[in-house]
Design a protein around this motif. Structure first.
Motif, PDB file in Angstrom:
ATOM      1  N   PHE A   1      51.564  57.271  39.187  1.00 41.29           N
ATOM      2  CA  PHE A   1      52.576  57.665  38.210  1.00 41.29           C
ATOM      3  C   PHE A   1      53.762  58.357  38.900  1.00 41.29           C
ATOM      4  O   PHE A   1      53.584  59.148  39.814  1.00 41.29           O
ATOM      5  N   VAL A   2      54.956  58.018  38.421  1.00 42.57           N
ATOM      6  CA  VAL A   2      56.174  58.670  38.918  1.00 42.57           C
ATOM      7  C   VAL A   2      56.900  59.297  37.735  1.00 42.57           C
ATOM      8  O   VAL A   2      56.966  58.713  36.649  1.00 42.57           O
TER       9      VAL A   2
ATOM     10  N   ARG B   1      53.538  63.740  46.088  1.00 42.70           N
ATOM     11  CA  ARG B   1      53.724  63.394  47.506  1.00 42.70           C
ATOM     12  C   ARG B   1      55.195  63.426  47.908  1.00 42.70           C
ATOM     13  O   ARG B   1      55.535  63.821  49.009  1.00 42.70           O
ATOM     14  N   LEU B   2      56.072  62.972  47.020  1.00 47.27           N
ATOM     15  CA  LEU B   2      57.491  62.872  47.374  1.00 47.27           C
ATOM     16  C   LEU B   2      58.351  63.335  46.195  1.00 47.27           C
ATOM     17  O   LEU B   2      58.138  62.905  45.062  1.00 47.27           O
ATOM     18  N   ILE B   3      59.312  64.209  46.494  1.00 48.87           N
ATOM     19  CA  ILE B   3      60.224  64.679  45.447  1.00 48.87           C
ATOM     20  C   ILE B   3      61.652  64.458  45.936  1.00 48.87           C
ATOM     21  O   ILE B   3      61.993  64.864  47.037  1.00 48.87           O
ATOM     22  N   GLU B   4      62.451  63.760  45.125  1.00 48.13           N
ATOM     23  CA  GLU B   4      63.870  63.601  45.493  1.00 48.13           C
ATOM     24  C   GLU B   4      64.726  64.230  44.403  1.00 48.13           C
ATOM     25  O   GLU B   4      64.593  63.908  43.224  1.00 48.13           O
ATOM     26  N   ILE B   5      65.614  65.143  44.822  1.00 47.67           N
ATOM     27  CA  ILE B   5      66.589  65.709  43.880  1.00 47.67           C
ATOM     28  C   ILE B   5      67.972  65.399  44.440  1.00 47.67           C
ATOM     29  O   ILE B   5      68.280  65.780  45.574  1.00 47.67           O
TER      30      ILE B   5
ATOM     31  N   LYS C   1      64.799  52.204  45.372  1.00 50.21           N
ATOM     32  CA  LYS C   1      64.473  52.483  46.782  1.00 50.21           C
ATOM     33  C   LYS C   1      63.377  53.554  46.868  1.00 50.21           C
ATOM     34  O   LYS C   1      62.454  53.461  47.675  1.00 50.21           O
ATOM     35  N   PHE C   2      63.525  54.571  46.014  1.00 48.49           N
ATOM     36  CA  PHE C   2      62.547  55.668  45.991  1.00 48.49           C
ATOM     37  C   PHE C   2      61.146  55.121  45.652  1.00 48.49           C
ATOM     38  O   PHE C   2      60.166  55.422  46.338  1.00 48.49           O
ATOM     39  N   LEU C   3      61.089  54.265  44.616  1.00 49.43           N
ATOM     40  CA  LEU C   3      59.796  53.701  44.216  1.00 49.43           C
ATOM     41  C   LEU C   3      59.221  52.849  45.346  1.00 49.43           C
ATOM     42  O   LEU C   3      58.027  52.901  45.648  1.00 49.43           O
ATOM     43  N   TYR C   4      60.096  52.077  45.959  1.00 48.20           N
ATOM     44  CA  TYR C   4      59.664  51.175  47.039  1.00 48.20           C
ATOM     45  C   TYR C   4      59.039  51.983  48.190  1.00 48.20           C
ATOM     46  O   TYR C   4      58.032  51.590  48.763  1.00 48.20           O
TER      47      TYR C   4
ATOM     48  N   LEU D   1      52.781  60.908  41.706  1.00 55.82           N
ATOM     49  CA  LEU D   1      52.887  60.522  43.118  1.00 55.82           C
ATOM     50  C   LEU D   1      54.289  60.902  43.606  1.00 55.82           C
ATOM     51  O   LEU D   1      54.477  61.371  44.724  1.00 55.82           O
ATOM     52  N   GLY D   2      55.275  60.713  42.742  1.00 51.89           N
ATOM     53  CA  GLY D   2      56.650  61.061  43.099  1.00 51.89           C
ATOM     54  C   GLY D   2      57.402  61.637  41.911  1.00 51.89           C
ATOM     55  O   GLY D   2      57.071  61.369  40.755  1.00 51.89           O
ATOM     56  N   VAL D   3      58.410  62.462  42.222  1.00 53.32           N
ATOM     57  CA  VAL D   3      59.299  63.010  41.186  1.00 53.32           C
ATOM     58  C   VAL D   3      60.726  62.710  41.632  1.00 53.32           C
ATOM     59  O   VAL D   3      61.099  63.021  42.768  1.00 53.32           O
ATOM     60  N   PHE D   4      61.502  62.091  40.742  1.00 58.40           N
ATOM     61  CA  PHE D   4      62.871  61.699  41.096  1.00 58.40           C
ATOM     62  C   PHE D   4      63.833  62.338  40.096  1.00 58.40           C
ATOM     63  O   PHE D   4      63.717  62.128  38.887  1.00 58.40           O
ATOM     64  N   VAL D   5      64.785  63.111  40.609  1.00 55.23           N
ATOM     65  CA  VAL D   5      65.719  63.798  39.705  1.00 55.23           C
ATOM     66  C   VAL D   5      67.164  63.457  40.063  1.00 55.23           C
ATOM     67  O   VAL D   5      67.561  63.558  41.228  1.00 55.23           O
ATOM     68  N   ASP D   6      67.929  63.067  39.054  1.00 53.33           N
ATOM     69  CA  ASP D   6      69.377  62.921  39.208  1.00 53.33           C
ATOM     70  C   ASP D   6      70.012  64.057  38.392  1.00 53.33           C
ATOM     71  O   ASP D   6      69.972  64.048  37.146  1.00 53.33           O
ATOM     72  N   ILE D   7      70.579  65.038  39.097  1.00 51.54           N
ATOM     73  CA  ILE D   7      71.137  66.223  38.427  1.00 51.54           C
ATOM     74  C   ILE D   7      72.271  65.842  37.469  1.00 51.54           C
ATOM     75  O   ILE D   7      72.478  66.486  36.440  1.00 51.54           O
TER      76      ILE D   7
END
Ligand SMILES: NC(=O)C1=CN([C@@H]2O[C@H](COP(=O)(O)OP(=O)(O)OC[C@H]3O[C@@H](n4cnc5c(N)ncnc54)[C@H](OP(=O)(O)O)[C@@H]3O)[C@@H](O)[C@H]2O)C=CC1
Ligand SMILES: O=C(CO)COP(=O)(O)O
Ligand SMILES: [Zn+2]
Length: 347
Positions: free
Chosen positions: A113-114, A10-14, A24-27, A146-152
């Motif tokens: 799951f994230v 649903r949500l991807i942050e890179i 914040k992303f999880l919230y 549900l979400g993917v969070f990436v810190d390059i």
């Protein structure tokens, strides 16, 4: 027409140096009060305190669980303790092993799951597929994150061979798509042109930019986006077909013959060289691209004996019989396998 379902994240942050925004992303996803975090010890050493700080900002409680291997028995043990957490969300933090462990547990317990990939080493970070050590040598379907969070910045600091491995997993799509077309032609299998083209695009971006990567270093953001996009291609196809053909069968065979030796994407890259030759594709270009990105192109470089390569080529043709690949057309004997591995300079 046979129907199939497409499940997408649903949500991807890179971002870069954005780990402090993870809470914040999880919230923003489901306002969790408590989360179960699954990762390995190396990754905990690097990220534990930063993640805890970011969760604190949003008053999210957390419990850590340590993933050691991808044996189903070990995953069961973690699952039992995650169940006791009564958490609202499960987070997989790491390379493929920890992300898959969290993904499978989330599916089994029906808890969202994230995925927080810490290395660009494989295309499972945004897909619903899970590869664990079980009776099946290949992936099984669970749920997409549900979400993917990436810190390059985290990806950049990971050991460089993990990024090279991710390039190998992307190059594999060239072989996989050709095998898919073969399956469509010979067995009337469903072929999704959009998913196939999307998977090919991820491979092409590595092939077309590898000379630049060899001069300036591989761009981790491009590879992360390519891996996410390849995972989405599999979501659209409803199976790993666009990203897994005969080269993955070779890698799965090596997982059995020489467990724990070489990374997933490294083995898929080497498999791609040999399968490209069988398919009549430009295998030399694949070898050059792998060299450009610093990925291994020989058995010796990953510490596998030549006879194990031959054994894997022979075993690969019998794995996943329902998936038609070039290995159904070019039968591997000891002699043909040896010839293939030698002529492509894998051994
Ligand atoms: N679901 C799917 O579709 C796919 C799944 N896979 C699966 O993924 C796994 C392979 O994934 P892969 O990533 O290659 O291997 P691992 O997940 O085993 O990771 C390799 C090593 O890299 C370490 N690591 C990861 N990120 C960092 C970092 N930022 N800093 C320092 N160390 C780091 C890990 O540490 P630590 O021990 O702390 O985790 C681990 O020791 C296999 O189990 C394979 O089956 C592969 C492809 C696709
Ligand atoms: O690794 C994968 C795709 O890159 C998953 O492939 P398999 O379905 O063959 O396990
Ligand atoms: Zn793969």
């Amino acid at each position: 027409m046979q129907s199939h379902t497409m499940e997408l994240p649903r949500l991807i942050e890179i971002g870069e140096k954005n780990i402090e925004d993870f809470g914040k992303f999880l919230y923003s996803l489901n306002k969790p009060k408590k989360v179960s975090l699954i990762s390995g010890t190396n990754v905990q050493n690097v990220l534990k305190s930063k993640i805890e700080k970011s969760l604190k900002i949003k008053k999210i409680q957390h419990i850590w669980h340590t993933s050691i291997d991808n044996q189903i028995k070990s995953i069961d043990i973690i699952q039992k303790s995650v169940k006791k957490d009564n958490s609202d969300l499960i987070v997989g933090i790491g390379g493929g092993r920890s992300v898959d462990t969290a993904k499978l547990i989330s599916y089994n317990l029906s808890i969202p799951f994230v995925s927080l990939p810490t290395a660009a080493s494989h295309d499972g970070m945004a897909s619903p597929f899970v590869s664990v050590k079980s009776d099946k040598p290949h992936s099984i379907v669970a749920s997409a994150p549900l979400g993917v969070f990436v810190d390059i910045d985290v990806i950049k600091k990971a050991p460089s061979k993990l990024l090279a491995s991710g390039c190998g997993d992307l190059i594999a799509n060239i072989i996989a798509v050709k095998d898919w077309q073969l399956g469509h032609k010979k067995k009337k299998e469903y072929y999704g042109r959009y998913a196939a083209d999307l998977a090919m695009m991820s491979a092409k971006i590595v092939m077309e930019n590898s000379s630049e990567f060899s001069r300036k270093g591989t761009d981790p953001r491009v590879i992360v986006e390519g891996l996410i996009s390849a995972g989405v291609a599999s979501c659209i196809a409803g199976s790993s077909r666009p990203c897994s053909g005969a080269e993955h069968l070779f890698s799965h065979a090596l997982d059995k013959i020489a467990p724990g030796i070489g990374l997933h994407g490294e083995k898929c890259g080497i498999g791609s060289i040999m399968m490209a030759k069988l398919q009549g594709q430009d295998w030399k270009k694949i070898t050059k691209t792998l060299k450009d990105v610093g990925a291994p192109t020989t058995a010796k470089q990953i510490g596998i004996e030549p006879d194990k390569i031959i054994e894997a080529l022979i075993m690969a043709q019998g794995l996943r019989p329902q998936r038609y690949t070039i290995l159904k057309e070019k039968i591997m004997t000891k002699k043909t396998a040896l010839n293939l591995a030698k002529s492509t300079k894998v051994i």
